[in-house]
Design an enzyme around this catalytic site. Sequence first.
Site, PDB file in Angstrom:
ATOM      1  N   HIS A 103       0.817  -1.216   0.000  1.00 54.81           N
ATOM      2  CA  HIS A 103       0.000   0.000   0.000  1.00 54.81           C
ATOM      3  C   HIS A 103       0.852   1.269   0.000  1.00 54.81           C
ATOM      4  CE1 HIS A 103       0.469  -0.124   4.523  1.00 54.81           C
ATOM      5  NE2 HIS A 103       0.427   1.183   4.386  1.00 54.81           N
ATOM      6  N   ASP A 133       0.322  -7.558   1.483  1.00 54.46           N
ATOM      7  CA  ASP A 133       0.703  -6.159   1.644  1.00 54.46           C
ATOM      8  C   ASP A 133       2.224  -5.995   1.686  1.00 54.46           C
ATOM      9  OD1 ASP A 133       0.222  -3.438   1.801  1.00 54.46           O
ATOM     10  OD2 ASP A 133       0.076  -3.407   3.990  1.00 54.46           O
ATOM     11  N   GLY A 207       3.208   6.638   8.111  1.00 56.46           N
ATOM     12  CA  GLY A 207       4.593   6.873   7.716  1.00 56.46           C
ATOM     13  C   GLY A 207       5.515   5.776   8.193  1.00 56.46           C
ATOM     14  N   ASN A 208       5.094   5.062   9.275  1.00 55.73           N
ATOM     15  CA  ASN A 208       5.841   3.896   9.744  1.00 55.73           C
ATOM     16  C   ASN A 208       5.638   2.684   8.843  1.00 55.73           C
ATOM     17  OD1 ASN A 208       5.690   5.077  12.927  1.00 55.73           O
ATOM     18  ND2 ASN A 208       7.477   3.848  12.393  1.00 55.73           N
ATOM     19  N   SER A 209       4.616   2.719   8.011  1.00 58.35           N
ATOM     20  CA  SER A 209       4.309   1.572   7.162  1.00 58.35           C
ATOM     21  C   SER A 209       5.516   1.188   6.314  1.00 58.35           C
ATOM     22  CB  SER A 209       3.128   1.895   6.243  1.00 58.35           C
ATOM     23  OG  SER A 209       1.940   2.055   6.976  1.00 58.35           O
ATOM     24  N   GLY A 266      -6.699 -25.889  -2.082  1.00 59.84           N
ATOM     25  CA  GLY A 266      -7.857 -26.571  -2.634  1.00 59.84           C
ATOM     26  C   GLY A 266      -8.796 -27.075  -1.560  1.00 59.84           C
TER      27      GLY A 266
END
Length: 461
Positions: A103, A133, A207-209, A266
């Site tokens: 992101h 992510d 901002g830490n992401s 599956g």
Amino acid sequence: MIRATLIALVVAAATPLTAETRVPVSQAEISLGFAPLVKEAAPAVVNIYTKTVTQERQRTPFSNDPFFDEFFRGLSQPQQRVQNSLGSGVILSDDGIVVSNYHVVGMATEIRVVTTDRREYNARVILSDKASDLAILQLDGAEDLPFLDLRNSDQVEVGELALAIGNPFGVGQTVSSGIISGLARTGTATGEGFGYYLQTDAAINPGNSGGALIDVNGDLIGINTRILSRSGGSNGIGFAIPANLVGEIVHQARSGTEEFQRPWAGMSGQPVDADLAASMGMALPEGMVISDLHSASPFVEAGFKVGDVISMVDGQVVNSPSEMAFRMSVAGMGSTAQVTRLRGTEKDVLDVQMMAAPNRPPAAPVQLGENTPLPGLTVARINPEVIFRMGLALNAEGIVITDPGQHGARAGLRPGDVLLAINGNEVAETTEVPQFLSESGRRLNLNLQRGGQRLNLRFRL
């Protein structure tokens, strides 16, 4: 120096606490802190600046009116809009392999990476995975960079000290401390995350992401990704993607894979709760019970059946479908996982091949041309690969719409709709779709299966 600091931490923790405050009496107590650790680890955490160019249609006074908005749609010209964002990343090799969140960089058209010593690099995404992510970047022209080693995140324990390093709110590189608050958190973070996290109370803010969550040895244990907050700021409940999954994605990126390949189970299942455990004669609720299996599933080949309980994968506890998917992803495509099966009073370990969903029978996709009633409409035969990619039910059969096209979307068609019949003609092959549509005349009647519902859509062409 780091080891000495850790010894001081242990000594300090072992000292009985009193209600009185006192002045530090030794040099070890005065210098107690994470400074040596931060000096060693922080240079491997970078700031990431991204630019994303999107096309947006100019709004009109009738934009909120369904009828007039459609009338003016072709008259308004799309305009470019530039979005700038900020995030963090972690260097994992001296030649410039960087991991961050999807992101943060997944949709960016321009990526700029800045190190702590103010060096700047252009970067490109070499592998991304929206479901987990995560995204892997390659810095152009990078060499001899500081980097962090990956720790086996399965060895992380609740109560361990942890540091979060990133660039919250764009104020500059910041370090926050805390502990590991929980393991194997699923379904607690919002967004596109894969749903399996380490939880920490180290402050994580916007901002830490993509930044680092490290242990007291300076090893990477997770990539900071989400928080649980009503205000948007840190409330002490943050989540990090475990390092073991990061390691597998980096491995695939280095092998030249452009899209993360996740093994196919599956199967579908549910956690074993107390009531289910009692009905199955289990002493304690544990594991995930299999509720459905596709005939081509590798678990069928290994000897599993509906009603079996899976309790472990490669020696790690599994209690939900999310944990199962995570463990298979960490095991990696092409490997063999050891899966613990509970069947009645019997307990055994079976070898299961980690494989891609088979593209059999061939999906044989067909896209309609411009001179058709639904230009751009794309259909495919349902097979295990299509079921996995489209998120369809395991028992789905027939022909599925993979892309409705612009006209089809306006008419109400969606990706994942199973196309049953066109003007009363049952659809069995993808090649029949353009044929039946060309014979539709001025009226079009589509019979669809959407989830558990049957729909009948009628159009006048």
